[in-house]
Motif scaffolding. Structure first.
Motif, mmCIF file in Angstrom:
data_model
loop_
_atom_site.group_PDB
_atom_site.id
_atom_site.type_symbol
_atom_site.label_atom_id
_atom_site.label_comp_id
_atom_site.label_asym_id
_atom_site.label_seq_id
_atom_site.Cartn_x
_atom_site.Cartn_y
_atom_site.Cartn_z
ATOM 1 N N GLN A 33 0.875 -1.170 0.000
ATOM 2 C CA GLN A 33 0.000 0.000 0.000
ATOM 3 C C GLN A 33 0.910 1.217 0.000
ATOM 4 O O GLN A 33 1.835 1.313 0.814
ATOM 5 N N VAL A 34 0.678 2.157 -0.901
ATOM 6 C CA VAL A 34 1.592 3.278 -1.086
ATOM 7 C C VAL A 34 0.912 4.582 -0.687
ATOM 8 O O VAL A 34 -0.242 4.839 -1.041
ATOM 9 N N VAL A 35 1.661 5.398 0.049
ATOM 10 C CA VAL A 35 1.202 6.725 0.442
ATOM 11 C C VAL A 35 2.028 7.752 -0.328
ATOM 12 O O VAL A 35 3.253 7.826 -0.167
ATOM 13 N N LEU A 36 1.351 8.522 -1.179
ATOM 14 C CA LEU A 36 1.994 9.606 -1.914
ATOM 15 C C LEU A 36 1.903 10.887 -1.102
ATOM 16 O O LEU A 36 0.885 11.158 -0.472
ATOM 17 N N THR A 37 2.962 11.697 -1.114
ATOM 18 C CA THR A 37 2.899 12.984 -0.441
ATOM 19 C C THR A 37 3.419 14.089 -1.357
ATOM 20 O O THR A 37 4.257 13.853 -2.231
ATOM 21 N N GLY A 38 2.924 15.278 -1.129
ATOM 22 C CA GLY A 38 3.327 16.457 -1.888
ATOM 23 C C GLY A 38 2.483 17.627 -1.421
ATOM 24 O O GLY A 38 1.526 17.454 -0.662
ATOM 25 N N ARG A 39 2.827 18.814 -1.861
ATOM 26 C CA ARG A 39 2.105 19.998 -1.391
ATOM 27 C C ARG A 39 0.825 20.263 -2.168
ATOM 28 O O ARG A 39 -0.105 20.866 -1.638
ATOM 29 N N SER A 40 0.751 19.801 -3.417
ATOM 30 C CA SER A 40 -0.379 20.117 -4.278
ATOM 31 C C SER A 40 -1.342 18.936 -4.383
ATOM 32 O O SER A 40 -0.968 17.869 -4.886
ATOM 33 N N ARG A 41 -2.577 19.151 -3.927
ATOM 34 C CA ARG A 41 -3.592 18.096 -4.043
ATOM 35 C C ARG A 41 -3.844 17.741 -5.501
ATOM 36 O O ARG A 41 -3.987 16.570 -5.850
ATOM 37 N N GLU A 42 -3.871 18.749 -6.355
ATOM 38 C CA GLU A 42 -4.131 18.507 -7.773
ATOM 39 C C GLU A 42 -3.045 17.625 -8.384
ATOM 40 O O GLU A 42 -3.347 16.663 -9.107
ATOM 41 N N ARG A 43 -1.789 17.921 -8.100
ATOM 42 C CA ARG A 43 -0.697 17.122 -8.658
ATOM 43 C C ARG A 43 -0.667 15.719 -8.055
ATOM 44 O O ARG A 43 -0.331 14.750 -8.740
ATOM 45 N N LEU A 44 -1.016 15.613 -6.781
ATOM 46 C CA LEU A 44 -1.064 14.292 -6.149
ATOM 47 C C LEU A 44 -2.160 13.429 -6.764
ATOM 48 O O LEU A 44 -1.955 12.233 -7.007
ATOM 49 N N ASP A 45 -3.314 14.015 -7.009
ATOM 50 C CA ASP A 45 -4.409 13.256 -7.623
ATOM 51 C C ASP A 45 -4.007 12.782 -9.020
ATOM 52 O O ASP A 45 -4.310 11.644 -9.421
ATOM 53 N N ALA A 46 -3.305 13.652 -9.759
ATOM 54 C CA ALA A 46 -2.839 13.261 -11.087
ATOM 55 C C ALA A 46 -1.814 12.136 -10.983
ATOM 56 O O ALA A 46 -1.834 11.182 -11.767
ATOM 57 N N ALA A 47 -0.914 12.225 -9.995
ATOM 58 C CA ALA A 47 0.097 11.183 -9.797
ATOM 59 C C ALA A 47 -0.555 9.858 -9.425
ATOM 60 O O ALA A 47 -0.146 8.792 -9.916
ATOM 61 N N ALA A 48 -1.564 9.914 -8.563
ATOM 62 C CA ALA A 48 -2.272 8.691 -8.187
ATOM 63 C C ALA A 48 -2.923 8.045 -9.405
ATOM 64 O O ALA A 48 -2.936 6.813 -9.554
ATOM 65 N N GLY A 49 -3.447 8.875 -10.306
ATOM 66 C CA GLY A 49 -4.031 8.352 -11.539
ATOM 67 C C GLY A 49 -2.990 7.676 -12.412
ATOM 68 O O GLY A 49 -3.245 6.603 -12.987
ATOM 69 N N VAL A 50 -1.821 8.285 -12.532
ATOM 70 C CA VAL A 50 -0.727 7.681 -13.310
ATOM 71 C C VAL A 50 -0.314 6.348 -12.696
ATOM 72 O O VAL A 50 -0.107 5.355 -13.404
ATOM 73 N N LEU A 51 -0.198 6.326 -11.375
ATOM 74 C CA LEU A 51 0.217 5.088 -10.696
ATOM 75 C C LEU A 51 -0.810 3.975 -10.919
ATOM 76 O O LEU A 51 -0.445 2.837 -11.244
ATOM 77 N N ARG A 52 -2.081 4.317 -10.761
ATOM 78 C CA ARG A 52 -3.120 3.291 -10.935
ATOM 79 C C ARG A 52 -3.196 2.811 -12.385
ATOM 80 O O ARG A 52 -3.584 1.669 -12.635
ATOM 81 N N HIS A 53 -2.841 3.674 -13.314
ATOM 82 C CA HIS A 53 -2.799 3.245 -14.717
ATOM 83 C C HIS A 53 -1.706 2.206 -14.915
ATOM 84 O O HIS A 53 -1.896 1.227 -15.651
ATOM 85 N N GLY A 54 -0.573 2.398 -14.251
ATOM 86 C CA GLY A 54 0.528 1.442 -14.374
ATOM 87 C C GLY A 54 0.336 0.197 -13.542
ATOM 88 O O GLY A 54 0.786 -0.887 -13.912
ATOM 89 N N VAL A 55 -0.333 0.352 -12.385
ATOM 90 C CA VAL A 55 -0.593 -0.775 -11.483
ATOM 91 C C VAL A 55 -2.086 -0.732 -11.146
ATOM 92 O O VAL A 55 -2.498 -0.143 -10.146
ATOM 93 N N PRO A 56 -2.923 -1.344 -11.990
ATOM 94 C CA PRO A 56 -4.379 -1.176 -11.877
ATOM 95 C C PRO A 56 -4.959 -1.548 -10.517
ATOM 96 O O PRO A 56 -5.959 -0.957 -10.093
ATOM 97 N N ASP A 57 -4.377 -2.512 -9.810
ATOM 98 C CA ASP A 57 -4.938 -2.924 -8.516
ATOM 99 C C ASP A 57 -4.227 -2.271 -7.344
ATOM 100 O O ASP A 57 -4.335 -2.725 -6.197
ATOM 101 N N ALA A 58 -3.526 -1.183 -7.591
ATOM 102 C CA ALA A 58 -2.743 -0.527 -6.548
ATOM 103 C C ALA A 58 -3.627 0.043 -5.448
ATOM 104 O O ALA A 58 -4.715 0.569 -5.707
ATOM 105 N N ASP A 59 -3.135 -0.048 -4.216
ATOM 106 C CA ASP A 59 -3.771 0.559 -3.052
ATOM 107 C C ASP A 59 -3.005 1.845 -2.764
ATOM 108 O O ASP A 59 -1.872 1.811 -2.266
#
Length: 264
Positions: A33-59
């Motif tokens: 299970q991965v916790v992403l951190t950063g100052r920008s919610r918008e950029r974090l949400d985009a990063a989470a989308g990229v991660l889930r695209h690469g690892v579809p079942d990612a938590d």
């Protein structure tokens, strides 16, 4: 080698892009299970989308906070009280004539690149040692050893991380928790592209600018190209695994042979 991190939680700081996002993706692919951190919610949400695209079942959990501050760290603790794996990747860099670096800039680099890591280790390490398993990794740089004339303040902060890692590894001795530094070489990220163009000129096409940068500013690289973020992530995922149980207190290099030394 099959690395399985199922059931483990991993906090990766500075993970909305670049090396941090590549590390988070690699850990998620190994089952954590991965916790992403950063100052920008918008950029974090985009990063989470990229991660889930690469690892579809990612938590994936994204926590927006400024970890260069105590308040930001508290916000992370509230969202994630404990973790099994901590990767301190948060960092800033930039070129500056040495005699023009101000006191405030020195403090900013120390607060962001060093104290943010110390603060999180201080919070999460006791839980790891109490459970008898954990992995802490501080992402350092070749600049920790080969101090660049154009960014002494950055090199200082990465040298400090090597000392931090070794010291906390001693604190965790015999507990089943490992603490290491990862010495990353010149890596192709959005930030480095801006930095390269700053040094060699903004009008050059990227491939030509990259070659000119390596030729003029990093000629000792044996790889003779910028490292891909996924190549850094591969080492981090291994060091996060049970297979790396005997590696602790180390400064492990993934620098493309940049540091001209036969020892780390």
């Amino acid at each position: 080698m099959r690395i399985a991190l199922d059931g483990r939680t991993a906090v990766v700081t500075g993970s909305s892009q670049g090396i941090g996002l590549a590390i988070a993706t690699g850990l998620a692919d190994a089952g954590a299970q991965v916790v992403l951190t950063g100052r920008s919610r918008e950029r974090l949400d985009a990063a989470a989308g990229v991660l889930r695209h690469g690892v579809p079942d990612a938590d994936v959990l994204a926590v927006a906070c400024d970890l260069a501050t105590e308040q930001g760290a508290v916000e992370l603790y509230d969202a994630v009280p404990a973790t099994d794996i901590l990767v301190n990747n948060l960092g800033i860099f930039g070129s500056r004539p040495p005699l023009e670096i101000t006191d405030e800039e020195w403090r900013t680099y120390f607060e962001t690149n060093v104290l943010s890591a110390v603060r999180l280790i201080r919070h999460y390490l006791p839980g790891m040692t109490g459970r008898g398993w954990g992995r802490v990794q501080n992402i350092a740089s070749d600049s920790a050893i080969v101090i660049p004339a154009e960014m002494i303040h950055y090199g200082m902060s990465k040298t400090a991380l090597l000392a931090v890692s070794r010291g906390f590894a001693k604190e965790a001795a015999g507990t089943g928790v490992t603490v290491n530094s990862v010495i990353a070489g010149p890596t192709q990220t959005g930030g480095i592209e801006d930095f390269v163009h700053e040094l060699v000129g903004g009008d050059l096409p990227w491939d030509e600018a990259q070659r000119e940068f390596m030729r003029l500013h990093r000629p000792q690289s044996l790889l003779q190209r910028l490292i891909e973020p996924e190549e850094i992530a591969n080492l981090v995922v291994y060091l996060s695994s049970p297979q790396a149980s005997a590696t602790t207190g180390a400064a492990v290099r993934v620098d493309g042979g940049y540091v001209d030394s036969i020892v780390p």
